[in-house]
Scaffold this active site. Structure first.
Site, PDB file in Angstrom:
ATOM      1  CB  THR A 150      -1.299  -0.128   1.707  1.00 37.60           C
ATOM      2  OG1 THR A 150      -1.770   0.886   1.434  1.00 37.60           O
ATOM      3  CG2 THR A 150       0.132   0.253   2.262  1.00 37.60           C
ATOM      4  CG  HIS A 151       1.671   3.542  -2.733  1.00 35.11           C
ATOM      5  ND1 HIS A 151       1.990   2.613  -2.852  1.00 35.11           N
ATOM      6  CD2 HIS A 151       3.280   4.485  -3.553  1.00 35.11           C
ATOM      7  CE1 HIS A 151       2.674   2.650  -3.870  1.00 35.11           C
ATOM      8  NE2 HIS A 151       3.373   3.321  -3.818  1.00 35.11           N
ATOM      9  CG  ASN A 152      -4.073   4.849   2.744  1.00 31.19           C
ATOM     10  OD1 ASN A 152      -4.515   5.037   3.383  1.00 31.19           O
ATOM     11  ND2 ASN A 152      -5.272   5.105   2.088  1.00 31.19           N
ATOM     12  CB  ALA A 153       0.259   6.902   6.018  1.00 27.76           C
ATOM     13  CE  LYS A 190      -6.633   0.175   2.790  1.00 26.10           C
ATOM     14  NZ  LYS A 190      -6.485  -0.091   1.235  1.00 26.10           N
ATOM     15  CG  ASP A 239      -9.311  -3.996  -3.937  1.00 26.50           C
ATOM     16  OD1 ASP A 239      -9.161  -2.999  -3.955  1.00 26.50           O
ATOM     17  OD2 ASP A 239     -10.094  -4.921  -4.307  1.00 26.50           O
ATOM     18  CE1 TYR A 264     -17.169   6.300  -0.333  1.00 27.57           C
ATOM     19  CE2 TYR A 264     -14.924   6.270  -0.482  1.00 27.57           C
ATOM     20  CZ  TYR A 264     -16.535   5.935  -1.155  1.00 27.57           C
ATOM     21  OH  TYR A 264     -16.164   6.109  -2.526  1.00 27.57           O
ATOM     22  CG  HIS A 294     -13.634  -3.248   6.406  1.00 30.67           C
ATOM     23  ND1 HIS A 294     -14.207  -2.691   7.528  1.00 30.67           N
ATOM     24  CD2 HIS A 294     -13.077  -2.666   5.720  1.00 30.67           C
ATOM     25  CE1 HIS A 294     -13.172  -1.945   6.682  1.00 30.67           C
ATOM     26  NE2 HIS A 294     -12.819  -2.035   6.148  1.00 30.67           N
TER      27      HIS A 294
END
Length: 209
Positions: free
Chosen positions: A14-17, A19, A75, A168, A194
Site C-alpha cells: 500500500t501507499h496509504n499511510a 492503512k 483491497d 469513507y 471488516h
C-alpha cells in the site's frame, strides 16, 4: 495445507499511510516487521480486477516479486444497498486524485459526497444500509498465494463525522453503534471492522492453526 508466514519482514502493498498504520498494529503481536510498498519506492500496479480478491492478489504479487519478500495486500471498499452495491470494487476510484492531496492523495470528501448525492436523489426514505468489505491477500515471491475475506454491516450517515479514520470512515456507522468509524478510538475500530474480521481469519490460519 496453507503456507505460513515466517517471522521477519513483510511488505504491506500500500501507499496509504492510514492503512499501513492499521495493518501494522494488527500484525504487531506476531513478530513481523512491516514495511510499505510506498516506503520501498515500489510502483502501484494498475488495479484492473473486477473483484476485491482479484485486485488484492494483483497488488500482493506485484509487491512480493518487486521486493523479493512475502507481501500482504488489502483491497477493501464500501458497498451501498440502494446503489446496487456501488461503489464496491471502485471505492477508491470515486475519490479522484487531487493535486492538493499530493501525488498519491485522493479527495475522500468528494467520494463521500457522490454517494450522498445519489442517495438523496432517491428521496428521504432511501435505504441507507451499507457494508465494508475487506479482502486480504498474501503472496510469496515464488507465486504462492492465499486470500482471507471480512465484512462489517452498517449505515451510511451524513454529514461526515470524526477525524480518527480514513477513506469513507466518517460516514460509516457500524450496526450497534451511534458513532462513525472515524469517531471510534482506533483500538475499538480494530476489534469490529471488516479488516479485523479478515485479519481474525488470517491469524487463525497463519499463526494459530
Amino acid at each position: 495445507m496453507t503456507r505460513k508466514l515466517d517471522h521477519g519482514k513483510l511488505v504491506i502493498a500500500t501507499h496509504n499511510a492510514g492503512k499501513l498504520k492499521e495493518i501494522s498494529a494488527l500484525l504487531a503481536p506476531y513478530g513481523l516487521e512491516c514495511v510499505s510498498a510506498g516506503q520501498l519506492g515500489l510502483p502501484e500496479p494498475e488495479e484492473t480486477g473486477t473483484t476485491f480478491a482479484q485486485n488484492a492478489l494483483l497488488k500482493a504479487h506485484a509487491a512480493a516479486k518487486a521486493a523479493n519478500l512475502p507481501a500482504l495486500s488489502d483491497d477493501s471498499g464500501l458497498s451501498v444497498t440502494a446503489l446496487g452495491g456501488r461503489p464496491g470494487v471502485y471505492t477508491a476510484d470515486w475519490a479522484e486524485r487531487q493535486w492538493f492531496e499530493g501525488p498519491e492523495g485522493r479527495d475522500w470528501y468528494m467520494a463521500m459526497g457522490k454517494v450522498e448525492g445519489l442517495l438523496a436523489e432517491q428521496g428521504p426514505d432511501v435505504d441507507r444500509s451499507c457494508w465494508f468489505s475487506c479482502t486480504l491477500a498474501i503472496a510469496w515471491p515464488d507465486g504462492e498465494e492465499v486470500v482471507y475475506e471480512g465484512r462489517v454491516e452498517g449505515t451510511f450517515s451524513w454529514p461526515p463525522r470524526g477525524t480518527l479514520g480514513f477513506g469513507y470512515d466518517p460516514v460509516f456507522v457500524p450496526n450497534g453503534k451511534d458513532v462513525t468509524f472515524a469517531q471510534l478510538d482506533p483500538a475499538q475500530k480494530q476489534v469490529m471492522s471488516h479488516r479485523a474480521d479478515a485479519f481474525a481469519k488470517l491469524v487463525a490460519e497463519q499463526f494459530e492453526g
